[in-house]
Every structure is written in C-alpha cells, then in structure tokens.
Design a protein around this motif. Structure first.
Motif, PDB file in Angstrom:
ATOM      1  N   THR A   1      -4.679   6.259   0.286  1.00  0.00           N
ATOM      2  CA  THR A   1      -3.960   4.990   0.237  1.00  0.00           C
ATOM      3  C   THR A   1      -4.340   4.236  -1.027  1.00  0.00           C
ATOM      4  O   THR A   1      -5.534   4.010  -1.290  1.00  0.00           O
ATOM      5  CB  THR A   1      -4.278   4.140   1.472  1.00  0.00           C
TER       6      THR A   1
ATOM      7  N   GLN B   1      -3.641   0.698  -3.206  1.00  0.00           N
ATOM      8  CA  GLN B   1      -3.187  -0.689  -3.140  1.00  0.00           C
ATOM      9  C   GLN B   1      -2.656  -1.076  -4.520  1.00  0.00           C
ATOM     10  O   GLN B   1      -3.377  -1.036  -5.512  1.00  0.00           O
ATOM     11  CB  GLN B   1      -4.336  -1.606  -2.734  1.00  0.00           C
TER      12      GLN B   1
ATOM     13  N   SER C   1       0.847  -1.188   0.000  1.00  0.00           N
ATOM     14  CA  SER C   1       0.000   0.000   0.000  1.00  0.00           C
ATOM     15  C   SER C   1       0.878   1.232   0.000  1.00  0.00           C
ATOM     16  O   SER C   1       1.853   1.299   0.763  1.00  0.00           O
ATOM     17  CB  SER C   1      -0.935   0.021   1.216  1.00  0.00           C
TER      18      SER C   1
END
Length: 538
Positions: free
Chosen positions: A174, A176, A167
C-alpha cells in the motif's frame, strides 16, 4: 500519338530499367504509417490528379455558403493515436509506504518515500524509491514500468483512479499518495478531476535518530584543546639530555634529544649517534606519546598489554613545567639529565614561566672514548693489501689498483743483467735477467739456459713484488727503480744478486724521470753505456 496495343505495335522502352512497385506502407517509431503512392510501375507518373497537403488543408477548412440546398459536411480531422498524443507525457506523484521492523527494539516501522510515474502513452506505472546515502537498504526501482492490476476482475489502474490523499495498493503493498507536480495537477484538472490538497510526507524516525545534532561550541575562558591546537601547532620544545647508565655492566653515558610537542603535550626521545659508536642505527628511542609521571599508578585489572594509558587511568602527565636545565627525569626506568636546550625553548620559558637562568650543565663522559682499531700483524700469506682487506670488512674486497698508472706505464719494462753472489762455486757462472714492470712494481727473474752447466735454465722467479730485507713486516718497503743501479747488490728471497748491466731503454727512462731517481744510479748507468760506446768505436 499512341498506337493501339496490337501484335506488332508493342515496343519496349530501352531507357526503362525499373519495374518494381513502390511501397505504400512504412514504419516510423515502430508504428505503421500509410503513404500515398506517387509513381506507378517502372517509375511512371500516375495519370490521376494528385493533391498536395496544402490543397487538402484548404479544402478541409473551406466552408462555402450555399444559397440553396443542404450544406456539405466538412471532412473529418486527422486521427492522432494515443502513442503520438501522449508521447513523453508522464504524471508524477510523491508518496510513501511504511515498512514494519521486527528485528529491532528501538524502532517499529520505517517511512520509505517513493515516486510514482504514470505514463499516459500506454497507461503503465513504475514506482521508484530515491536512493539515500548509507541507508543500508537496497533502493532504486521497486516496480518496473508495466500496467498494474487493480483487482481480480482484470481491471488495471488508470489515471482517473489516482488522486492526492488516497491509498493505492500495488501487488499487495500500500502506497500513500501525498503530492504531485504542476503538470500532473493541470492535466487532472483539465480532465475534470478535482485534485485534493497535498499532504506532507512524514519523517522517518530512524533517519532522524541518525542525524547528529548541530555542533555548538563556546570557547571557555580557560585554555582549551581547540585553542591549544590553533596556537601551538608546529611549536616544539627541544631539550638536550644524557642517559647515565654507567652503574650497570657495560653501561655508558649516551646523548639524546627530547622533543616536547606543545600541540598535544606529547614527548619524543631521539638518540644522537656518532660514527662508530657501536650502537644500532635506530634514531627513535621513544616514539611520540604522552608520558605519565608514574606508569604504575593504575589499577591491577587494567590490561596494559593490549591497551594504552589514557586520561581515564592517568591524571598526572608530564608538562612543560616539569622540564628545566639540571633536572633529572625518570622515564620508563631510565634517568635522563637535561643539560641544555635550544633558543626557541629558552624564549618560551622566558615568556610563559619567567625563567631567565639557562646556564648549561657541564656533562663529562657523555660519550665513551672508543679504542682505536689496531690491525693484527701480517702473517705472510698473500700480499699485505689482501690480508688487510679481511680486517677492514666482513666480506673482503679486492684492493684498489692505480688504473691511471697502469694505463700510462702499460708495456714498459726495465731489464737488468745480474749474477748471483753466492759462496757456492757452482753458482759463480750463473747469469740472470731481472725484469721490472713499471705498471705494478713487480719483478721477474729469468735464467738463460747454458750448455753443459748442469743447471736447468728458465723462469727463476715468478712475477711478484719484492720486499727489501730488514724492513718491518707490517710496513714493508719494496724495491724501486732507484735501487737498481749498476753494481748494486739486492737480496731477493734470501738470494743475493749483483746487477752488472742494463739496456739502453733503462737509461733513457731514468733520465726522463730524473726528479725521483738518485744521481748516483744515473751515473752508474751512464758510465756503463759510455764504456760500451767507446768499445764499439774502437
């Protein structure tokens, strides 16, 4: 041979025109690039040994083997800056981030896929979200190309910090990282980084809910709507009917054509207009729609003023089985009697309903006999043609003229001499000249002035068409050249005249048009001009 540089021995070269110093620094793609000077001031060659690039490469790559002493160090390789070595080389990572949804009770979050571009040239990063059609969300470039801070200590994100399955937080959001392309994987493995296994990007539950299930239709054995559309398109039943409204005041029987569209069981009614039937020229009485047999069989709470009837309110609609020759249908309070149909309709009923009798019904009084238009009697004002135009149209138009006749007979005038036939003694010696215009059949009377006659001469009658006495007012007869013979008596507006003479042009014109001039009229003119010729000869 060069002379010493002493006073009196210095000479200027007259062919030399350039005295500037050559540039040794240039720009390429926005960067400084040094350049070895080849010419000196004024363009003179530099008196030093100049080595070409091939010679320099040969010296750099040559490794001589010496039998004694220490081997010489090879020259260092050319330095390649990062902006040249990593130009147009970009690492591509596929990832996603979750967006929390607080406004909807049907969803809690949304999965928004992104693409992370890492530019090796200057260690800058950009984040772009692929645009999806009809998403309702502003998509595209989320973070423009720049160096992204990693922490509060002044560090920036580097390609060594990126890997699959991790991440990355950019400006508080954030992301991923799930996958990367082949070039990114090979680059990271060449630098000694072990790339993790790629992961699948989860699906967005909201987008999955918007996707419609695949349409699967199994045609049933009975007659369905799709089969009806495919087989009955452009097939229309045509019935000839009448609306008998003679029970009401000013009612009559009016002809209509009823169309039944087999593709959707809709009905259209068109009126058959006849010339001067007195009805507004609107062809459609009932627009194309499905007709219920009983429009009142609905609930009282149904808002019929704003909504149309559908299959949820009406269950009994008109079908082809309800139509037959001689049947009376009640449609919106009107009685329509079907008395005939076309050939396609007959063939349809033969094949579907096994009907063989199509004897048309005799309908009498379908159209009322309109009274013929009668013109009012002529009132005597103006000409008859002008008065008739006010009866033929609401906005009177000027009567049409025979322009061909006017052009052919332009300037042609027949002149006659006449005296007044009057019981008054003062009118005995009055003489007149009657002019007949052949272009428009108008007559004009002029009285030559006589001295000591006691009567003013001049224009006696303006140019006008003269009607014969005793003819009806609505169908008048006007004087023609055939009526103007020598010795003839004519009555013009209650004044009687006797024609006594005519000019030679009258005789010549009447002889040229003798097919419609009576022989008696020609003989009077010939006798008159014959006597004048004899008198002139004597």
């Amino acid at each position: 041979m060069d002379l010493p540089f002493l006073p009196g021995n210095s000479f200027s070269d007259p062919t030399k025109t350039k005295y500037h110093v050559n540039q040794t620094l240039s720009y390429k793609n926005g960067y400084f690039v040094p350049k070895r000077p080849v010419r000196g001031i004024g363009g003179d060659p530099i008196a030093v040994n100049q080595l070409t690039e091939e010679e320099l490469d040969q010296l750099a790559n040559t490794k001589p083997s010496l039998t004694y002493g220490q081997a010489s160090q090879p020259p260092p390789e050319d330095f390649i800056p990062a902006h040249v070595a990593f130009d147009k080389k970009v690492l591509l990572f596929d990832g996603f981030f979750k967006q929390t949804v607080h406004e909807s009770s049907n969803e809690y979050y949304r999965v928004r896929p992104v693409k992370i571009y890492y530019y090796l040239e200057d260690d800058s990063i950009s984040v772009v979200e692929p645009v999806q059609a009809n998403s309702g969300i502003p998509q595209g470039k989320l973070i423009k190309r720049q160096r992204l801070p990693k922490n509060d200590l002044g560090d920036f994100w580097h390609w060594k910090d990126l890997n699959l399955g991790m991440s990355a937080t950019f400006y508080g959001k954030t992301f991923q990282i799930c996958k990367c392309d082949q070039f990114t994987q090979e680059f990271l493995e060449s630098e000694g980084i072990l790339v993790d296994e790629p992961q699948a990007i989860p699906k967005d539950p909201y987008l999955d809910s918007r996707q419609l299930p695949q349409y699967k239709h199994v045609t049933p054995s009975s007659f369905d709507k799709l089969k009806q559309f495919l087989t009955m398109d452009r097939k229309v039943l045509r019935f000839y009917c009448v609306w008998d409204d003679r029970d009401s005041m000013f009612g009559e029987m009016r002809s209509f054509i009823m169309h039944y569209f087999l593709v959707d069981d809709s009905i259209e009614i068109r009126e058959v207009h006849e010339p001067n039937d007195g009805h507004d020229p609107f062809p459609v009485l009932l627009r194309r729609q499905k007709l219920p047999k009983d429009r009142n069989a609905v609930k009282g709470s149904f808002p019929s003023c704003v909504l149309e009837l559908s299959k949820h309110e009406i269950h009994d609609w008109y079908s082809p089985s309800d139509f037959a020759i001689g049947t009376t249908l009640f449609i919106n309070g009107r009685r329509f009697l079907i008395f005939d149909c076309d050939e396609f309709t007959k063939q349809f009923y033969r094949s579907v309903y096994n009907v063989t009798d199509f004897t048309p019904v005799t309908v009498r009084g379908r159209a009322a006999e309109l009274p013929k238009r009668k013109l009012p009697p002529y009132n005597g004002f103006g000409s008859l043609e002008d008065s008739m135009q006010s009866c033929l149209s609401l906005v009177p138009q000027p009567p049409k003229k025979d322009f061909i006749r006017m052009l052919e007979n332009d300037g042609k005038i027949l002149r006659f001499a006449a005296v007044m036939d009057s019981p008054h003694p003062e009118d005995v010696n009055r003489k007149f000249i009657i002019s007949y215009r052949l272009s428009d059949d108008m007559m004009q009377i002029y009285e030559p002035p006589q001295r000591n006659a006691g009567i003013l001469g001049g224009k006696f009658l303006e140019r006008t068409r003269v009607r014969k006495p005793g003819c009806p007012t609505d169908y008048p007869e006007f004087y023609t050249p055939a009526d103007l013979a020598i010795g003839a008596k004519i009555e013009i507006f209650k004044h009687k005249f006797i024609i006594t003479d005519a000019d030679e042009y009258v005789l010549k014109w009447m002889e040229d048009n003798s097919e419609w001039i009576p022989e008696a009229t020609l003989n009077t003119l010939r006798q008159r001009h014959g006597k004048q010729a004899d008198t002139a000869t004597e």
